[in-house]
Design a protein around this motif. Structure first.
Motif, PDB file in Angstrom:
ATOM      1  N   ASN A 199      11.848  55.280  59.232  1.00  0.00           N
ATOM      2  CA  ASN A 199      12.028  54.772  57.873  1.00  0.00           C
ATOM      3  C   ASN A 199      10.709  54.997  57.135  1.00  0.00           C
ATOM      4  O   ASN A 199       9.776  55.573  57.693  1.00  0.00           O
ATOM      5  CB  ASN A 199      12.455  53.292  57.887  1.00  0.00           C
ATOM      6  CG  ASN A 199      11.457  52.411  58.609  1.00  0.00           C
ATOM      7  OD1 ASN A 199      10.250  52.611  58.495  1.00  0.00           O
ATOM      8  ND2 ASN A 199      11.953  51.437  59.357  1.00  0.00           N
ATOM      9  N   HIS A 240      10.758  52.958  64.519  1.00  0.00           N
ATOM     10  CA  HIS A 240      11.015  51.761  65.327  1.00  0.00           C
ATOM     11  C   HIS A 240      10.260  51.825  66.649  1.00  0.00           C
ATOM     12  O   HIS A 240      10.149  52.888  67.268  1.00  0.00           O
ATOM     13  CB  HIS A 240      12.510  51.641  65.641  1.00  0.00           C
ATOM     14  CG  HIS A 240      13.339  51.226  64.463  1.00  0.00           C
ATOM     15  ND1 HIS A 240      14.536  50.570  64.595  1.00  0.00           N
ATOM     16  CD2 HIS A 240      13.141  51.363  63.121  1.00  0.00           C
ATOM     17  CE1 HIS A 240      15.047  50.323  63.399  1.00  0.00           C
ATOM     18  NE2 HIS A 240      14.220  50.803  62.493  1.00  0.00           N
ATOM     19  N   TYR A 272      25.591  53.841  60.167  1.00  0.00           N
ATOM     20  CA  TYR A 272      24.218  53.710  59.672  1.00  0.00           C
ATOM     21  C   TYR A 272      23.389  54.862  60.231  1.00  0.00           C
ATOM     22  O   TYR A 272      22.906  54.802  61.356  1.00  0.00           O
ATOM     23  CB  TYR A 272      23.648  52.362  60.128  1.00  0.00           C
ATOM     24  CG  TYR A 272      22.479  51.862  59.294  1.00  0.00           C
ATOM     25  CD1 TYR A 272      21.582  52.728  58.707  1.00  0.00           C
ATOM     26  CD2 TYR A 272      22.281  50.504  59.116  1.00  0.00           C
ATOM     27  CE1 TYR A 272      20.519  52.264  57.953  1.00  0.00           C
ATOM     28  CE2 TYR A 272      21.213  50.017  58.362  1.00  0.00           C
ATOM     29  CZ  TYR A 272      20.345  50.915  57.787  1.00  0.00           C
ATOM     30  OH  TYR A 272      19.291  50.446  57.042  1.00  0.00           O
ATOM     31  N   LYS A 295      25.952  55.598  55.594  1.00  0.00           N
ATOM     32  CA  LYS A 295      24.717  55.253  54.878  1.00  0.00           C
ATOM     33  C   LYS A 295      23.570  55.990  55.549  1.00  0.00           C
ATOM     34  O   LYS A 295      23.417  55.905  56.769  1.00  0.00           O
ATOM     35  CB  LYS A 295      24.473  53.747  54.962  1.00  0.00           C
ATOM     36  CG  LYS A 295      23.013  53.355  54.696  1.00  0.00           C
ATOM     37  CD  LYS A 295      22.833  51.891  54.580  1.00  0.00           C
ATOM     38  CE  LYS A 295      21.348  51.513  54.631  1.00  0.00           C
ATOM     39  NZ  LYS A 295      21.113  50.124  54.290  1.00  0.00           N
ATOM     40  N   LYS A 337      19.573  56.182  55.941  1.00  0.00           N
ATOM     41  CA  LYS A 337      18.265  55.555  55.695  1.00  0.00           C
ATOM     42  C   LYS A 337      17.303  56.649  55.245  1.00  0.00           C
ATOM     43  O   LYS A 337      17.031  57.595  55.997  1.00  0.00           O
ATOM     44  CB  LYS A 337      17.773  54.899  56.996  1.00  0.00           C
ATOM     45  CG  LYS A 337      16.363  54.378  56.983  1.00  0.00           C
ATOM     46  CD  LYS A 337      16.107  53.316  55.929  1.00  0.00           C
ATOM     47  CE  LYS A 337      17.033  52.139  56.042  1.00  0.00           C
ATOM     48  NZ  LYS A 337      16.825  51.096  55.022  1.00  0.00           N
ATOM     49  N   ASP A 367      19.416  55.101  51.122  1.00  0.00           N
ATOM     50  CA  ASP A 367      18.555  53.918  50.978  1.00  0.00           C
ATOM     51  C   ASP A 367      17.121  54.247  51.362  1.00  0.00           C
ATOM     52  O   ASP A 367      16.764  54.216  52.539  1.00  0.00           O
ATOM     53  CB  ASP A 367      19.087  52.799  51.887  1.00  0.00           C
ATOM     54  CG  ASP A 367      18.164  51.596  51.912  1.00  0.00           C
ATOM     55  OD1 ASP A 367      17.271  51.489  51.053  1.00  0.00           O
ATOM     56  OD2 ASP A 367      18.338  50.743  52.820  1.00  0.00           O
ATOM     57  N   ASN A 416      14.516  52.465  50.699  1.00  0.00           N
ATOM     58  CA  ASN A 416      13.707  51.234  50.763  1.00  0.00           C
ATOM     59  C   ASN A 416      12.582  51.216  49.729  1.00  0.00           C
ATOM     60  O   ASN A 416      11.416  50.917  50.045  1.00  0.00           O
ATOM     61  CB  ASN A 416      13.123  51.026  52.167  1.00  0.00           C
ATOM     62  CG  ASN A 416      14.158  50.488  53.150  1.00  0.00           C
ATOM     63  OD1 ASN A 416      14.508  51.173  54.113  1.00  0.00           O
ATOM     64  ND2 ASN A 416      14.659  49.288  52.910  1.00  0.00           N
ATOM     65  N   HIS A 473      23.851  43.674  54.387  1.00  0.00           N
ATOM     66  CA  HIS A 473      22.702  44.385  54.941  1.00  0.00           C
ATOM     67  C   HIS A 473      22.624  44.121  56.441  1.00  0.00           C
ATOM     68  O   HIS A 473      23.159  43.134  56.937  1.00  0.00           O
ATOM     69  CB  HIS A 473      21.438  43.842  54.255  1.00  0.00           C
ATOM     70  CG  HIS A 473      20.157  44.153  54.963  1.00  0.00           C
ATOM     71  ND1 HIS A 473      19.509  43.226  55.747  1.00  0.00           N
ATOM     72  CD2 HIS A 473      19.421  45.279  55.013  1.00  0.00           C
ATOM     73  CE1 HIS A 473      18.403  43.775  56.228  1.00  0.00           C
ATOM     74  NE2 HIS A 473      18.326  45.014  55.802  1.00  0.00           N
ATOM     75  N   HIS A 497      23.450  47.755  62.366  1.00  0.00           N
ATOM     76  CA  HIS A 497      22.630  48.555  63.279  1.00  0.00           C
ATOM     77  C   HIS A 497      23.236  48.566  64.689  1.00  0.00           C
ATOM     78  O   HIS A 497      22.738  49.275  65.552  1.00  0.00           O
ATOM     79  CB  HIS A 497      21.230  47.925  63.425  1.00  0.00           C
ATOM     80  CG  HIS A 497      20.225  48.351  62.413  1.00  0.00           C
ATOM     81  ND1 HIS A 497      19.049  48.953  62.749  1.00  0.00           N
ATOM     82  CD2 HIS A 497      20.193  48.240  61.068  1.00  0.00           C
ATOM     83  CE1 HIS A 497      18.324  49.190  61.668  1.00  0.00           C
ATOM     84  NE2 HIS A 497      19.002  48.762  60.631  1.00  0.00           N
TER      85      HIS A 497
HETATM   86  O1  LIG Z   1      15.574  49.142  60.602  1.00  0.00           O
HETATM   87  C1  LIG Z   1      15.234  49.863  59.645  1.00  0.00           C
HETATM   88  O2  LIG Z   1      14.501  50.839  59.763  1.00  0.00           O
HETATM   89  C2  LIG Z   1      15.815  49.534  58.301  1.00  0.00           C
HETATM   90  O3  LIG Z   1      15.124  50.203  57.304  1.00  0.00           O
HETATM   91  C3  LIG Z   1      15.808  48.061  58.061  1.00  0.00           C
HETATM   92  O4  LIG Z   1      14.607  47.542  58.458  1.00  0.00           O
HETATM   93  C4  LIG Z   1      16.132  47.682  56.660  1.00  0.00           C
HETATM   94  O5  LIG Z   1      15.839  46.335  56.458  1.00  0.00           O
HETATM   95  C5  LIG Z   1      17.553  47.831  56.290  1.00  0.00           C
HETATM   96  O6  LIG Z   1      18.315  48.457  57.161  1.00  0.00           O
HETATM   97  C6  LIG Z   1      17.833  48.206  54.878  1.00  0.00           C
HETATM   98  O7  LIG Z   1      18.974  48.436  54.556  1.00  0.00           O
HETATM   99  O8  LIG Z   1      16.925  48.236  54.050  1.00  0.00           O
END
Ligand SMILES: O=C([O-])[C@@H](O)[C@@H](O)[C@H](O)[C@@H](O)C(=O)[O-]
Ligand SMILES: [Mg+2]
Length: 434
Positions: free
Chosen positions: A25, A30, A154, A200, A202, A230, A232, A329, A358
């Protein structure tokens, strides 16, 4: 069953570390293991209810005094959980009202920290209450209006594996996904394994043009399927508008393209695609500004930080009043939370978007049986309580891993630290990144 004492005689808190794949992300990647907290409330009548929430230190330090105050109260005293929480002191050093403080989940106010803990206890109390009364949790929330809840696939940019020597589990079997072809291949795996029909991605990982190409590739591979992206909050208003203009035609919604309500409002004013958020509206206090400015068209609730299942229904009612859609979410979670999400989602009448989860990324769980997605949906159970059963051996094994983490390197989720293992100069990028 009813007539037995609903008074709580014991509360058990079990922090665990759960295997997590190298998902990317905008903050980093992670870590190999991620913390969760498993909560059990035991009644004098001999019923045990289970709940789950975030497991980092900032939550554990609140959960412990909260648990001590719970003994002697009834599992039916759900409103009392919030008054009890008001008395739990939050370390001022943890509090930060910046929308990107935690990186991916919005502000970190004292109230939100407390609610993130209360929610796990609320779910455990509802589970115990349901078991004692012989009713499923959805019935305690007023009853289901659907028999199955739809989730979306996801998709993540992903490395093939964690750095050598950091995990003891076998390869996760998903492979790498670092370009449009990899993302489409991952989406196909999701459909084969779980039957998902909406997707979706990321984002915020690669420059926007690469993520635009990935979304275009998904649209070609799955014509007509609802798609979301998304990043973020990683983009400027200008970049957000450019992306919205280029792929708005295939997007169901664009999620948190820019950081914070004012920037989201600017994007919303200039884009024709709806905007969703789990970053700029994560507390009731943030709603007035966001709704008055028409900054978001979909609020993605997370029952963990909104304060539980009944608060999620309150949020849905507020959103309905203002003509804003609601969906869910997700962050890394186990089957207890998936069950909780499914029960509450089953009771929200106007849920028009598939929820995030997730869960397919989690190869481990603390339940005797993994929850299955069929055609991308989880069936709403009528079994009393949440309808899940703890597997004590699995719980003990994941707790042992938490105990073994002597250097506490993994007890706090830190995606930037995980990135530094392979890229020592990495720092989480300031927003906007592009
Ligand atoms: O787990 C992740 O990398 C996600 O980016 C998560 O931390 C986010 O909080 C989430 O999934 C989101 O929709 O923003
Ligand atoms: Mg999001």
């Amino acid at each position: 069953m009813y007539g037995q004492s609903l008074v709580i005689s014991e509360v058990r808190l079990t922090p665990v570390l759960v295997a997590d794949p190298p998902l990317l992300n905008t903050q980093g990647v992670h870590q190999p293991y991620t913390p969760r907290l498993i909560i059990e409330v035991v009644t004098e009548g001999g019923v045990t209810g289970v709940g789950e929430t975030y497991g980092d230190g900032k939550y554990l330090e609140l959960a412990r005094p909260f648990a001590a105050g719970l003994v002697g109260r009834a599992v039916s005293d759900l409103n009392g959980l919030f008054t009890l929480a008001d008395d739990v002191a939050v370390n001022a050093a943890r509090v930060d009202a910046a929308v990107d403080v935690g990186g991916l989940r919005g502000v970190q106010t004292a109230d939100k920290l407390r609610l993130s803990v209360v929610s796990g206890f609320e779910v455990a109390c509802l589970d115990a209450l349901g078991k004692a009364l012989g009713l499923p949790v959805h019935a305690l929330l007023g009853g289901k209006v659907r028999d199955a809840v739809e989730y979306s696939a996801y998709l993540f940019y992903k490395r093939a594996e964690h750095p050598a020597g950091t995990v003891s589990e076998p390869d996760d079997g998903w492979g790498a996904a670092l370009d449009p072809a990899g993302i489409v291949a991952q989406a196909r795996l999701f459909t084969e394994r779980h039957g998902f029909t909406s997707f979706k991605l990321k984002g915020g990982v690669f420059p926007p043009d690469e993520e635009i190409a990935a979304v275009r590739a998904l649209a070609e591979a799955f014509p007509g399927a609802p798609l979301r992206l998304d990043p973020n909050g990683a983009w400027s208003v200008e970049t957000s508008l450019k992306v919205a203009g280029e792929i708005g035609d295939v997007l169901e919604y664009l999620e948190d393209p820019a950081l914070g309500t004012p920037a989201m409002a600017e994007v919303a004013a200039g884009a024709s695609v709806p905007l969703a958020t789990n970053m700029c509206v994560t507390t009731f206090e943030e709603i007035p500004e966001a709704f008055a400015g028409d900054a978001v068209q979909v609020v993605l609730s997370d029952h963990h930080y909104w304060g539980g299942l009944r608060r999620t229904r309150e949020l849905a009612a507020v959103c309905r009043t203002f003509g804003v859609a609601v969906s869910m979410h997700s962050n890394t979670h186990l089957g207890i939370s998936l069950a909780a999400m499914t029960h509450v989602a089953a009771t929200v009448p106007d849920l028009r978007h598939a929820c995030d989860s997730h869960y397919p990324w989690q190869s481990e769980d603390v339940l005797t049986e993994r929850t299955r997605f069929v055609d991308g949906r989880v069936a709403v159970t009528d079994t009393p309580g949440l309808g899940v059963e703890l597997d004590r051996d699995k719980l003990a094994a994941l707790h042992a891993r938490w105990l073994d983490d002597g250097f506490r390197a993994l007890r706090e989720r830190d995606d930037a630290a995980a990135m530094r293992v392979t890229d020592p100069r990495w720092v989480a990028p300031a927003a906007p990144r592009w």
